[in-house]
Design an enzyme around this catalytic site. Structure first.
Site, PDB file in Angstrom:
ATOM      1  N   GLU A   1       0.827  -1.208   0.000  1.00  0.00           N
ATOM      2  CA  GLU A   1       0.000   0.000   0.000  1.00  0.00           C
ATOM      3  C   GLU A   1       0.861   1.257   0.000  1.00  0.00           C
ATOM      4  O   GLU A   1       0.475   2.278  -0.585  1.00  0.00           O
ATOM      5  CB  GLU A   1      -0.941  -0.009   1.211  1.00  0.00           C
ATOM      6  CG  GLU A   1      -1.864  -1.217   1.293  1.00  0.00           C
ATOM      7  CD  GLU A   1      -2.701  -1.409   0.050  1.00  0.00           C
ATOM      8  OE1 GLU A   1      -2.998  -0.424  -0.653  1.00  0.00           O
ATOM      9  OE2 GLU A   1      -3.047  -2.568  -0.248  1.00  0.00           O
TER      10      GLU A   1
ATOM     11  N   ASP B   1      -4.717  -5.135 -10.008  1.00  0.00           N
ATOM     12  CA  ASP B   1      -4.009  -3.965 -10.542  1.00  0.00           C
ATOM     13  C   ASP B   1      -3.638  -4.184 -12.004  1.00  0.00           C
ATOM     14  O   ASP B   1      -3.829  -3.302 -12.847  1.00  0.00           O
ATOM     15  CB  ASP B   1      -2.727  -3.716  -9.736  1.00  0.00           C
ATOM     16  CG  ASP B   1      -3.007  -3.370  -8.290  1.00  0.00           C
ATOM     17  OD1 ASP B   1      -4.084  -2.821  -8.033  1.00  0.00           O
ATOM     18  OD2 ASP B   1      -2.155  -3.649  -7.439  1.00  0.00           O
TER      19      ASP B   1
END
Length: 696
Positions: A442, A519
Site C-alpha cells: 500500500e 491492478d
C-alpha cells in the site's frame, strides 16, 4: 403533531376499511359454502333411507305374536309394517314378499286392526327440483370457481393473467413533491411543464401546442428517476399507474400484449393520468433479427406498446413516463417523437447537488453542530442520491451503536470509509509478515500516487482488512472529473503498479505475491482503451479499433465482424505493452529514489494501521516526527521515525493463495469516485480506490 395525528388516523381508517372489506368477503364466502353444504346434505338425505319410528323386529316374531293375540293394530306401508301391541308398545318389521294373503287372513281372524298407507306422490315442484338440481348445482359451482380464478370483484385470481398488474395510486396517496427531489435541477425543469399541462391543459392547447406523450428518464442507478416520477404525480394531483417492465411478460403466450391493452384501457378511463413504467428496458429492448426461430413474446409486447402509445387510436390525457439506465438497448421505434418525445437525463449530482441531497436526508436525523453537509459533499464525488441516503443512514447507525443522541461528523467519516473502502474485519488475525508485506504494497501505491503528475490526492491508506480486502489505498478527487487527460491516465497506470513494484524492490522478484492481479487487470484495460478507443497512441493514430461487443439479441446484426487484421491486432498489443512498460519503469524509478519514505510509511502503517492525508504529508516531507491520526491513542501523539535503509529491509517470506486474492481483488472496483457525467468512461478509467490486497 396535528399532521402526524391526521396521517395516523388516515392510516388507521384505511386499515380499518381494508380489514372490513376482507372480513366482508370472508363472510360472503363462508355463507355461500354453508348454503351449498346444507343443500347437498338435504339432497343426499332425501335420496337415502329414512329412519323409522320404533325398534325393528324380525318377521317370525311378528307372526308368532299374531297367534298369541298380542297385536292390536298393523299399518302397512308397502313392505314396511308398523306394529302396535296391546301393551302400547310398537315396533317395525318388513314383509319378505309382496301380497301375502295368508298374513292378512291371520290378522283379520285375530281381530287386528289393519291399515294401509297410500304411496306418496312427489309434487310437481319437487319433481322438477330433483330433476334439475344436479345440473344447476354443477353450473353454479363452475361459475363460482371461474369467478374466483378470474379474480372476481377485483381479486387476483389464477385466470387473471391477462389483466394489467399496474397499481393505481390516487392523488391523495402520493405525498412526494419536488421539494423531496434534490440534486437534479435541470431534470426538474424539464418535467415541470408536464405538471403545468396536467393542471391547466387549456394554456397549451389554445396555442396549438401538445404536451409530450412520453418522457424517458435516463440515468445511472440510484440517481432518483423513480422518485422524480412520483414527484411529478404528487405535484400534478392526477391518478398514477405504476408497473415494472418485467410485469408484462409471463409464461403464457399473449399475456404481455393483453396486459398492455388492459393497462391503457384503465388509464383512458382515469385520464388525465400518468403511467410510470420502471426499468422499461425489460420489455422495450430492441427487436432482434429472429435468430433461433420460434415466437418472441417480448417483441409482441413491445409491438402492442408501440401501437398503444402512438397508433391508430390516440391516448389523449394519458402520459407515459419510463425509467431506464440502459437507453442504448431500447428499440428506436420506442424512442421516436410521438412516443417518447423527450429524454430527461438524471445524472450523478455535482457538489452542489450532493449538498442538497444530504440536506434532504438529514432532515430526520438529529445532528451535532460540527456536521457540515458542504464538507461531506466535497468528499463524496461520484456518489449517487441512493449512495448519499445510505451514507446518512450508516452514520445514524454508527451513532446508535455508540449510544449517542446525535450524529456527529465522526460518524459521517466512519460511514464514508465503510462505504468507500468496505467494513473493517477486526476479528481477522494477520501475521506480522503479512501485515508488513501489505504495508509495503500500500505504501508503494500511495507514494506513486503522490509523486506522479495530475493524479488524485491520496485520501487514506490502511492495512486493516476491509470487506474482502487486506489493504486499501484510497484516492479522493479534489473536484468532479468530467473527462480524463492522457497524463492522468498514464499516472494511473504508474500508481496501479506501485504495489507490485514495492514488493519486488523489498522482497525480490521471486517473492512478489498475486495481490497485484487486479491492478494488472485494470491497468491493462486502461491501456487497451487508450490505444483502441481514445487515440492516445501515435503509431495507431486516432482510430477506433474496438471489437463489436454487441450481441445479436440486442439487435442490429446477426454476426460479429472483425474490425482489424492480424497484423493490426499484433501492433495494438505491442503498443499496449510499450505503454505499460514505460509507466512501469517510471514507477520503478520513483520508488527506487524514495525507499526511505517507503520504509517510514511502512513503519507508520504497522503502528497506526491507518494513516490519513496529514500523516502522508509529513512522511513525504521526510519529517522526523509524524502526527498521530485523529482519535489515536492514549500515550504518544507523535511517532519518532527511525531512518531505515534498503539494507535493513526484512526478508519476509510470505506465501499466498491466488484463488483468495483473485476473489478479494474483485472488490476493488466497487466504488469509483470520480464520475459525475454520462460521458464518463467506464469504471476502470475513473479515479478508483486502490484497495488491492497483496496477501490473502
Amino acid at each position: 403533531m396535528w399532521l402526524q395525528v391526521t396521517n395516523c388516523s388516515t392510516l388507521h381508517s384505511s386499515l380499518s376499511y381494508c380489514g372490513a372489506n376482507t372480513l366482508s368477503d370472508m363472510a360472503k364466502n363462508l355463507i355461500l359454502w354453508l348454503v351449498i353444504a346444507v343443500v347437498l346434505m338435504s339432497v343426499f338425505q332425501s335420496f337415502g333411507p329414512s329412519d323409522s319410528a320404533g325398534r325393528q323386529v324380525d318377521y317370525t316374531t311378528f307372526v308368532r305374536e299374531i297367534g298369541q293375540d298380542q297385536i292390536r293394530e298393523a299399518r302397512f306401508n308397502e313392505r314396511e309394517i308398523t306394529v302396535f301391541k296391546r301393551d302400547n308398545t310398537r315396533y317395525v318389521t318388513y314383509l319378505p314378499v309382496f301380497n301375502d294373503q295368508k298374513l292378512l287372513d291371520d290378522l283379520i281372524n285375530a281381530n287386528v286392526k289393519v291399515l294401509g298407507t297410500p304411496p306418496e306422490e312427489p309434487s310437481l315442484l319437487a319433481s322438477i327440483f330433483i330433476s334439475w338440481f344436479p345440473m344447476l348445482l354443477l353450473i353454479g359451482v363452475w361459475v363460482f370457481f371461474m369467478r374466483q380464478m378470474q379474480g372476481g370483484g377485483g381479486g387476483k385470481g389464477a385466470m387473471s393473467f391477462g389483466k394489467s398488474k399496474a397499481r393505481m395510486m390516487s392523488e391523495d396517496q402520493i405525498k412526494t413533491t419536488f421539494a423531496d427531489v434534490a440534486g437534479c435541477d435541470e431534470a426538474k425543469e424539464d418535467v415541470k411543464e408536464l405538471v403545468d399541462y396536467l393542471r391547466d391543459p387549456s394554456r397549451f392547447q389554445k396555442l396549438g401546442g401538445k404536451i409530450p406523450t412520453g418522457i424517458l428518464l435516463v440515468g445511472p442507478p440510484g440517481t432518483g428517476k423513480t422518485l422524480l416520477a412520483k414527484a411529478i404525480a404528487g405535484e400534478a394531483k392526477v391518478p398514477f399507474f405504476t408497473i415494472s417492465g418485467s410485469d408484462f411478460v409471463e409464461m403464457f403466450v399473449g399475456v404481455g400484449a393483453s396486459r398492455v391493452r388492459d393497462m391503457f384501457e384503465q388509464a383512458k378511463k382515469a385520464a388525465p393520468c400518468i403511467i410510470f413504467i420502471d426499468e422499461i428496458d425489460a420489455v422495450g429492448r430492441q427487436r432482434g433479427a429472429g435468430v433461433g426461430g420460434g415466437h418472441d413474446e417480448r417483441e409482441q409486447t413491445l409491438n402492442q406498446m408501440l401501437v398503444e402509445m402512438d397508433g391508430f387510436e390516440g391516448n389523449e390525457g394519458v402520459i407515459v413516463i419510463a425509467a431506464t439506465n440502459r437507453p442504448d438497448v431500447l428499440d428506436p421505434a420506442l424512442l421516436r417523437p410521438g412516443r417518447f418525445d423527450r429524454q430527461v437525463v438524471v445524472g450523478l449530482p455535482d457538489v452542489r447537488g450532493r449538498e442538497q441531497i444530504l440536506k434532504v436526508h438529514m432532515r430526520k436525523v438529529p445532528l451535532e453542530g460540527d456536521v457540515e453537509p458542504s464538507l461531506i459533499a466535497r468528499g463524496t464525488p461520484g456518489f449517487s442520491g441512493a449512495d448519499l441516503a445510505n451514507l446518512v443512514n450508516e452514520a445514524a447507525l454508527f451513532a446508535a451503536r455508540g449510544n449517542k443522541r446525535v450524529v456527529s461528523m465522526q460518524e459521517f467519516e466512519l460511514a464514508k470509509d465503510k462505504i468507500m473502502m468496505g467494513a473493517e474485519r477486526k476479528s481477522m488475525v494477520m501475521s506480522e509478515d503479512q501485515k508488513e508485506s501489505t504495508a509495503y504494497h500500500e505504501a508503494g501505491h500511495a507514494i506513486i500516487g503522490r509523486l506522479v503528475p495530475d493524479h488524485d490526492p491520496v485520501y487514506k491508506v490502511s492495512i486493516i482488512p476491509r470487506g474482502r480486502a487486506l489493504g486499501v489505498t484510497m484516492y479522493l478527487p479534489e473536484k468532479d472529473r468530467i473527462s480524463h487527460s492522457r497524463e492522468f491516465l498514464e499516472s494511473m497506470l504508474s500508481s496501479l503498479y506501485g504495489g507490485r513494484l514495492a514488493e519486488e524492490l523489498i522482497y525480490g522478484v521471486d517473492k512478489v505475491s498475486t495481490g497485484a492481479s487486479n491492478d494488472i487487470e485494470r491497468a491493462t484495460d486502461i491501456a487497451r482503451k487508450m490505444v483502441t478507443q481514445w487515440g492516445f497512441s501515435e503509431k495507431m493514430g486516432p482510430v477506433l479499433y474496438a471489437d463489436d461487443e454487441g450481441e445479436v439479441f440486442l439487435g442490429r446484426s446477426v454476426t460479429q465482424t472483425k474490425h482489424m487484421s492480424d497484423d493490426t491486432a499484433r501492433a495494438i498489443d505491442m503498443e499496449i505493452r510499450a505503454l505499460i512498460d514505460r509507466n512501469y519503469e517510471r514507477a520503478r524509478e520513483i520508488l527506487a529514489q524514495n525507499m526511505d519514505i517507503m520504509h517510514a510509511m511502512k513503519d507508520a502503517l504497522m503502528k497506526y494501521e491507518t494513516i490519513d492525508a496529514a500523516q502522508i504529508d509529513d512522511l513525504m516531507a521526510r519529517k522526523s516526527e509524524i502526527r498521530a491520526p485523529k482519535g489515536w491513542g492514549d500515550t504518544d501523539d507523535v511517532m519518532k521515525s527511525s531512518p531505515t535503509t534498503s539494507e535493513s529491509a526484512p526478508e519476509a517470506k510470505t506465501e499466498s493463495a491466488p484463488e483468495a486474492k483473485a476473489e478479494a481483488n474483485v472488490e476493488t472496483e466497487e466504488k469509483p469516485v470520480a464520475a459525475d457525467s454520462e460521458e464518463l468512461k467506464p469504471k476502470a478509467e475513473q479515479a478508483p480506490k486502490e484497495d488491492d490486497k497483496p496477501q490473502a
